[in-house]
Design an enzyme around this catalytic site. Structure first.
Site, PDB file in Angstrom:
ATOM      1  N   PHE A   1       0.858  -1.190   0.000  1.00 20.30           N
ATOM      2  CA  PHE A   1       0.000   0.000   0.000  1.00 20.30           C
ATOM      3  C   PHE A   1       0.886   1.229   0.000  1.00 20.30           C
ATOM      4  O   PHE A   1       1.736   1.397   0.873  1.00 20.30           O
ATOM      5  CB  PHE A   1      -0.922   0.004   1.232  1.00 20.30           C
ATOM      6  CG  PHE A   1      -2.307  -0.478   0.913  1.00 20.30           C
ATOM      7  CD1 PHE A   1      -2.517  -1.766   0.461  1.00 20.30           C
ATOM      8  CD2 PHE A   1      -3.400   0.362   1.038  1.00 20.30           C
ATOM      9  CE1 PHE A   1      -3.784  -2.224   0.130  1.00 20.30           C
ATOM     10  CE2 PHE A   1      -4.677  -0.070   0.722  1.00 20.30           C
ATOM     11  CZ  PHE A   1      -4.868  -1.367   0.265  1.00 20.30           C
TER      12      PHE A   1
ATOM     13  N   CYS B   1      -5.199  15.473  -0.245  1.00 18.04           N
ATOM     14  CA  CYS B   1      -6.419  15.193  -0.991  1.00 18.04           C
ATOM     15  C   CYS B   1      -7.013  16.525  -1.448  1.00 18.04           C
ATOM     16  O   CYS B   1      -6.849  17.544  -0.764  1.00 18.04           O
ATOM     17  CB  CYS B   1      -7.434  14.433  -0.132  1.00 18.04           C
ATOM     18  SG  CYS B   1      -8.954  14.024  -1.035  1.00 18.04           S
TER      19      CYS B   1
ATOM     20  N   THR C   1      -9.424   8.117   6.834  1.00 11.94           N
ATOM     21  CA  THR C   1      -7.994   7.906   6.598  1.00 11.94           C
ATOM     22  C   THR C   1      -7.184   9.131   7.008  1.00 11.94           C
ATOM     23  O   THR C   1      -7.570  10.264   6.718  1.00 11.94           O
ATOM     24  CB  THR C   1      -7.753   7.628   5.097  1.00 11.94           C
ATOM     25  OG1 THR C   1      -8.555   6.537   4.698  1.00 11.94           O
ATOM     26  CG2 THR C   1      -6.300   7.319   4.828  1.00 11.94           C
TER      27      THR C   1
ATOM     28  N   HIS D   1     -10.066  -5.767   6.103  1.00 11.91           N
ATOM     29  CA  HIS D   1      -8.882  -5.463   6.916  1.00 11.91           C
ATOM     30  C   HIS D   1      -9.280  -4.907   8.271  1.00 11.91           C
ATOM     31  O   HIS D   1      -8.597  -5.143   9.274  1.00 11.91           O
ATOM     32  CB  HIS D   1      -7.965  -4.480   6.169  1.00 11.91           C
ATOM     33  CG  HIS D   1      -8.649  -3.233   5.695  1.00 11.91           C
ATOM     34  ND1 HIS D   1      -9.628  -3.250   4.734  1.00 11.91           N
ATOM     35  CD2 HIS D   1      -8.505  -1.938   6.060  1.00 11.91           C
ATOM     36  CE1 HIS D   1     -10.050  -2.000   4.519  1.00 11.91           C
ATOM     37  NE2 HIS D   1      -9.385  -1.191   5.323  1.00 11.91           N
TER      38      HIS D   1
HETATM   39  S1  SF4 Z   1     -12.340   9.576   1.461  1.00 12.83           S
HETATM   40 FE1  SF4 Z   1     -10.612  10.829   2.218  1.00 12.83          FE
HETATM   41  S2  SF4 Z   1      -9.031  10.545   0.698  1.00 12.83           S
HETATM   42 FE2  SF4 Z   1     -10.956   9.891  -0.278  1.00 12.83          FE
HETATM   43  S3  SF4 Z   1     -11.755  11.731  -1.300  1.00 12.83           S
HETATM   44 FE3  SF4 Z   1     -12.623  11.700   0.732  1.00 12.83          FE
HETATM   45  S4  SF4 Z   1     -11.222  13.006   1.949  1.00 12.83           S
HETATM   46 FE4  SF4 Z   1     -10.127  12.411   0.094  1.00 12.83          FE
END
Ligand code: SF4
Length: 210
Positions: free
Chosen positions: A25, A31, A51, A204
């Protein structure tokens, strides 16, 4: 270009069509739909993220000066085995950093490249397995790939409309949220109502893998 990696580690893919597969990974930092800071969550486009993708301080993370250095790092995590090398490139949003040079460097290390993206940035050519997980309220430009993974429930998405996108597999995954039982029931209901959708769970988390 240089790359900012939150963490990188060897594990089993926990979700989606390739669940159970040995994989490195590679989680990029950053983001485009949320800063990653809790104080910004309420005003973010994507508000249910589970995350930590902020910074480069995770296990196996760091800053890498170029694609060859990062490819070598991924290869070292995989180890000596040459067979069926798989790297899952994720984030954060991996398309902010996954460029042609890194695709070439990972292929040079004999990896198949799987990517998990929110689809708001067109995918770099050469990816071997493309999973798009769309987020309500964002503009999804990448509407083709191998796997569409819909975190459910998400107000603003019509599964029937998503079925017109060009994917080989349509997966529904219960949202990891305070009312997980209701999310699971909603995901099961969707898969029961619309046979193109298959239920996927985050194995997981269930079995305690990273
Ligand atoms: S789940 Fe987390 S990593 Fe994925 S688009 Fe949304 S903020 Fe970004």
């Amino acid at each position: 270009m240089a790359y900012a990696v939150k963490e990188a580690f060897l594990t089993l893919q926990g979700e989606g069509v390739q669940a159970g597969s040995r994989a490195v990974f590679l989680r990029f930092a950053g983001c485009n739909l949320w800063s990653g800071r809790e104080e910004d969550r309420r005003k973010a486009v994507c508000q249910f993220c589970d995350t930590d993708f902020v910074g480069t301080d995770g296990v196996g993370g760091g800053k890498f000066a170029d694609a060859v250095a990062l490819g070598a790092h991924v290869a070292a995590l995989w180890g000596d085995q040459r067979e069926r090398r798989l790297v899952v490139v994720t984030g954060g949003e991996p398309m902010l950093q996954l460029d042609a040079a890194l695709v070439d460097a990972l292929h040079a290390e004999d990896f198949r490249i799987a990517v998990e993206s929110n689809g708001t940035i067109a995918a770099t050519p050469g990816i071997d397995w493309l999973c798009i997980s769309p987020k309500a309220g964002s503009e999804v430009v990448q509407r083709s790939g191998d796997e569409l993974k819909l975190v459910w429930p998400q107000a603003g998405f019509d599964p029937a409309a998503l079925e017109r996108w060009d994917f080989a597999h349509f997966l529904v995954q219960p949202m990891d949220c305070a009312d997980g039982k209701a999310a699971l029931e909603a995901a099961i209901a969707l898969a029961m109502e619309r046979p193109r959708w298959r239920l996927t769970l985050q194995a997981h988390k269930i079995i305690g893998l990273r």
